[in-house]
Design an enzyme around this catalytic site. Structure first.
Site, mmCIF file in Angstrom:
data_model
loop_
_atom_site.group_PDB
_atom_site.id
_atom_site.type_symbol
_atom_site.label_atom_id
_atom_site.label_comp_id
_atom_site.label_asym_id
_atom_site.label_seq_id
_atom_site.Cartn_x
_atom_site.Cartn_y
_atom_site.Cartn_z
ATOM 1 N N ASN A 145 0.775 -1.296 -0.046
ATOM 2 C CA ASN A 145 0.280 0.052 -0.150
ATOM 3 C C ASN A 145 0.712 1.120 -0.090
ATOM 4 O O ASN A 145 0.377 2.227 -0.430
ATOM 5 C CB ASN A 145 -0.880 -0.021 1.140
ATOM 6 C CG ASN A 145 -0.307 0.107 2.457
ATOM 7 O OD1 ASN A 145 0.622 -0.660 2.652
ATOM 8 N ND2 ASN A 145 -1.232 0.230 3.546
ATOM 9 N N LYS A 168 12.124 -8.364 1.447
ATOM 10 C CA LYS A 168 11.253 -9.082 0.564
ATOM 11 C C LYS A 168 10.151 -8.153 0.474
ATOM 12 O O LYS A 168 9.312 -8.061 1.533
ATOM 13 C CB LYS A 168 10.891 -10.374 1.114
ATOM 14 C CG LYS A 168 10.224 -11.131 0.069
ATOM 15 C CD LYS A 168 9.061 -12.031 0.654
ATOM 16 C CE LYS A 168 7.648 -11.436 1.155
ATOM 17 N NZ LYS A 168 7.057 -10.669 0.002
ATOM 18 N N ALA A 170 6.388 -6.861 -1.001
ATOM 19 C CA ALA A 170 5.060 -7.453 -1.384
ATOM 20 C C ALA A 170 4.802 -7.909 -2.797
ATOM 21 O O ALA A 170 5.611 -7.086 -3.656
ATOM 22 C CB ALA A 170 4.040 -6.473 -1.150
ATOM 23 N N GLU A 171 4.320 -9.057 -3.056
ATOM 24 C CA GLU A 171 4.457 -9.470 -4.476
ATOM 25 C C GLU A 171 3.653 -8.654 -5.408
ATOM 26 O O GLU A 171 3.759 -8.796 -6.541
ATOM 27 C CB GLU A 171 3.655 -10.991 -4.367
ATOM 28 C CG GLU A 171 2.474 -11.037 -3.712
ATOM 29 C CD GLU A 171 2.508 -11.500 -2.161
ATOM 30 O OE1 GLU A 171 3.525 -10.948 -1.556
ATOM 31 O OE2 GLU A 171 1.649 -11.914 -1.452
ATOM 32 N N GLU A 244 4.326 -3.780 12.332
ATOM 33 C CA GLU A 244 3.533 -2.696 12.238
ATOM 34 C C GLU A 244 2.374 -3.357 11.606
ATOM 35 O O GLU A 244 2.224 -3.638 10.211
ATOM 36 C CB GLU A 244 4.152 -1.450 11.415
ATOM 37 C CG GLU A 244 3.707 -0.208 11.589
ATOM 38 C CD GLU A 244 2.574 0.246 10.857
ATOM 39 O OE1 GLU A 244 1.147 -0.054 11.008
ATOM 40 O OE2 GLU A 244 3.008 0.451 9.465
ATOM 41 N N LEU A 245 1.251 -3.425 12.112
ATOM 42 C CA LEU A 245 0.268 -4.349 11.638
ATOM 43 C C LEU A 245 -1.058 -3.376 11.395
ATOM 44 O O LEU A 245 -1.021 -2.295 10.948
ATOM 45 C CB LEU A 245 -0.247 -5.263 12.477
ATOM 46 C CG LEU A 245 0.963 -5.934 13.055
ATOM 47 C CD1 LEU A 245 0.589 -7.298 14.195
ATOM 48 C CD2 LEU A 245 1.644 -6.737 11.958
HETATM 49 P P1 ADP Z 1 -2.001 -7.946 2.884
HETATM 50 O O1 ADP Z 1 -3.125 -8.559 3.272
HETATM 51 O O2 ADP Z 1 -2.108 -6.507 2.932
HETATM 52 O O3 ADP Z 1 -1.418 -8.153 1.618
HETATM 53 P P2 ADP Z 1 -0.059 -9.638 4.206
HETATM 54 O O4 ADP Z 1 0.381 -9.421 5.775
HETATM 55 O O5 ADP Z 1 -0.410 -10.631 3.309
HETATM 56 O O6 ADP Z 1 -0.975 -8.321 3.931
HETATM 57 O O7 ADP Z 1 1.318 -8.722 3.231
HETATM 58 C C1 ADP Z 1 2.285 -8.302 3.882
HETATM 59 C C2 ADP Z 1 3.613 -8.784 3.505
HETATM 60 O O8 ADP Z 1 3.919 -9.909 4.389
HETATM 61 C C3 ADP Z 1 4.063 -8.964 1.847
HETATM 62 O O9 ADP Z 1 5.324 -8.639 1.529
HETATM 63 C C4 ADP Z 1 3.552 -10.389 2.017
HETATM 64 O O10 ADP Z 1 4.275 -10.905 0.804
HETATM 65 C C5 ADP Z 1 4.255 -10.944 3.222
HETATM 66 N N1 ADP Z 1 3.658 -12.345 3.726
HETATM 67 C C6 ADP Z 1 2.407 -12.872 3.623
HETATM 68 N N2 ADP Z 1 2.352 -13.880 4.047
HETATM 69 C C7 ADP Z 1 3.657 -14.253 4.469
HETATM 70 C C8 ADP Z 1 4.229 -15.342 5.210
HETATM 71 N N3 ADP Z 1 3.537 -16.236 5.461
HETATM 72 N N4 ADP Z 1 5.442 -15.092 5.664
HETATM 73 C C9 ADP Z 1 6.297 -14.216 5.219
HETATM 74 N N5 ADP Z 1 5.724 -13.136 4.554
HETATM 75 C C10 ADP Z 1 4.303 -12.971 4.464
#
Ligand code: ADP
Length: 475
Positions: A145, A168, A170-171, A244-245
């Site tokens: 975001n 790493k 976000a995808e 940070e959640l």
């Molecule tokens: P959102 O729902 O906002 O996409 P996520 O928590 O899924 O939030 O994603 C935030 C970050 O956490 C991204 O970089 C995502 O790739 C990563 N992420 C999601 N799942 C995992 C996991 N099981 N282990 C490590 N990183 C993760």
């Protein structure tokens, strides 16, 4: 991926696409990293740590100053990459790049002020010295975001402290991460100090970060569920964690507030980034006496908001990140309406010409929201303002604090006593009083309760990258 100072492919040779959420088009391909690639990155970061951590703070600062200057030079390019990949309007993207660059310069300066301490002893022959040292190799996981500023908010303090990093991103936003690392590379940061692993499937890389003993700290921004899982697993090797959640920010309009000013504030902060922010207001508590004036002004402003590609002039509402995000917002709105909320404006997916291939949701106002509705408890992450009327100021704090989250909160009042009572009583780590932007690279950002652990930004943002070591000297 950027590992040990070089741009490389994934070991598997595989790549994955990045999409434009306004049009659904593929805009680029990036390496699809796996644990084996992350392992290489950890090797690089661990190899670089001894030399990097023993440079002086003044030397490390120089790289951050250079990265800051380059980021400001490349502002237009970075903003364009962000608007194309993440969808926010170009002006908002420019603001984010400036905010991202602020972290680089703030920590370039603060690196030189990582002070220790001397402590008097009750023994005449003893001296105590407290030293602050970098924790070691840091693993960072960032969200889509705010795809550029969330990277510098972690990388800059880590580098300032003397840590090396594997990141790493976000995808959904790997191209933004790549653009940031091109700047870090151009700043001449020594090889192995900053490493980037892009991946479509985050699980196995997260698993490696948690189990490789060389990773001494994990810093994460993302959803509460993933954050809790990471914190649980990190306990096994007692790794440091910063999280940070999510949030569920209350936005309070008191009886004495100027309702028009408050409505203007809400229209700006609620729809920023199409509501996809952890500090976005999620429950708007309005005193009944201010309600009509507030709703009228808000409706006028929200009805005039234009949705579309962030590159088009006048666009305020960009797309949501994907189909799942759209469904979640729509589900919350339908649930609220089914349980008696009034839909003032919006409440639908936008499928007009030009918006039909993107993930657009109309900016929405819901009136008469009650605690039985899902939206009252669950984070929305979309352009929906749920309005709740209140009458009795004595109930206000309990209502606002009735959430497991504790990140941001907002108050509109013209009364000093009310301002202080709410500032002190709100169980949220960030409180904006007549202020919709209580954030800065110089100020601590983070959450209470289930919104996280630790703070980013400001002098507090360095703490999580430093160990405290005590020396006792007998002379
Ligand atoms: P959102 O729902 O906002 O996409 P996520 O928590 O899924 O939030 O994603 C935030 C970050 O956490 C991204 O970089 C995502 O790739 C990563 N992420 C999601 N799942 C995992 C996991 N099981 N282990 C490590 N990183 C993760």
């Amino acid at each position: 991926m950027f590992i040990n100072g070089a741009w490389i492919s994934a070991e598997s040779g595989r790549e994955f696409p990045s999409y434009n959420p306004a049009s659904g088009e593929i805009i680029g391909m990036v390496p699809d990293g796996e644990a084996i690639d992350a392992h290489k990155a950890i090797d690089a970061a661990a190899g670089a740590f001894p030399k990097w951590s023993s440079q002086t703070a003044y030397q490390r600062s120089q790289f951050l100053y250079r990265a800051h200057a380059l980021m400001m030079e490349k502002l237009e390019h970075l903003a364009a990459v962000m608007t194309e990949e993440q969808g926010k309007p170009i002006q908002a993207a420019r603001n984010e790049v400036r905010y991202a660059a602020d972290f680089l310069i703030w920590y370039a300066e603060e690196a030189k002020r990582i002070y220790g301490q001397t402590i008097p002893s009750d023994r005449a022959d003893q001296r105590f010295i407290v030293l602050r040292q970098p924790v070691g190799v840091v693993a960072a996981i960032t969200p889509w975001n705010y795809p550029i500023s969330m990277i510098t908010r972690k990388v800059a303090p880590a580098m300032a402290a003397g840590c090396t990093i594997v990141l790493k991103p976000a995808e959904a936003t790997p191209l933004c991460a790549k653009a940031v690392f091109e700047i870090l590379e151009a700043a001449g940061i020594p090889e192995g100090v900053v490493n980037l692993v892009t991946a479509q499937t985050p699980g196995p890389i997260g698993e490696l970060f948690l189990t490789d003993p060389r990773i001494r700290k994990l810093t994460f921004t993302g959803s509460t569920g993933v954050g809790k899982m990471l914190a649980r697993e990190a306990a096994e090797q007692m790794k440091r964690v910063s999280l940070e959640l999510g949030g569920h920010a209350p936005f309070i309009v008191c009886q004495d507030a100027d309702p028009k000013r408050a409505a203007t504030g809400l229209s700006l902060v609620k729809f920023l980034n199409t509501g996809q922010a952890c500090i976005s207001p999620n429950r708007v508590f309005v005193h009944e006496g201010a309600m009509d004036a507030f709703i009228n002004e808000l409706t006028r402003r929200v009805s005039a908001m234009k949705a579309g590609s962030g590159f088009d002039t006048g666009v305020r509402i960009g797309p949501l990140v994907n189909e799942a995000a759209l469904d979640k917002v729509d589900r919350q709105v339908r649930d609220a309406v089914a349980k008696g909320a009034e839909l003032v404006v919006g409440g639908r997916r936008m499928t007009e010409e030009g918006l039909d291939r993107g993930f657009f949701y109309a900016p929405t106002i819901l009136r008469g929201v009650t605690p039985e509705m899902v939206i009252y408890r669950e984070e929305t992450f979309g352009p929906v303002a749920p309005i709740i009327a209140y009458n009795d100021a004595d109930d206000l704090l309990a209502m606002a604090n009735d959430t497991r989250y504790g990140l941001a909160s907002y108050v509109y009042t013209n009364d000093l006593k009310t301002a202080f009572t709410l500032f002190e009583g709100l169980e949220f780590a960030i409180v904006g009083i007549n202020d919709i932007n209580p954030t800065s690279a110089a100020a601590p950002f983070g959450g209470m309760k289930e919104s996280g652990l630790g703070r980013e930004g400001g002098i507090q943002g360095l703490d999580d990258y430093l160990e405290t070591k005590l020396g006792g000297f007998s002379i």
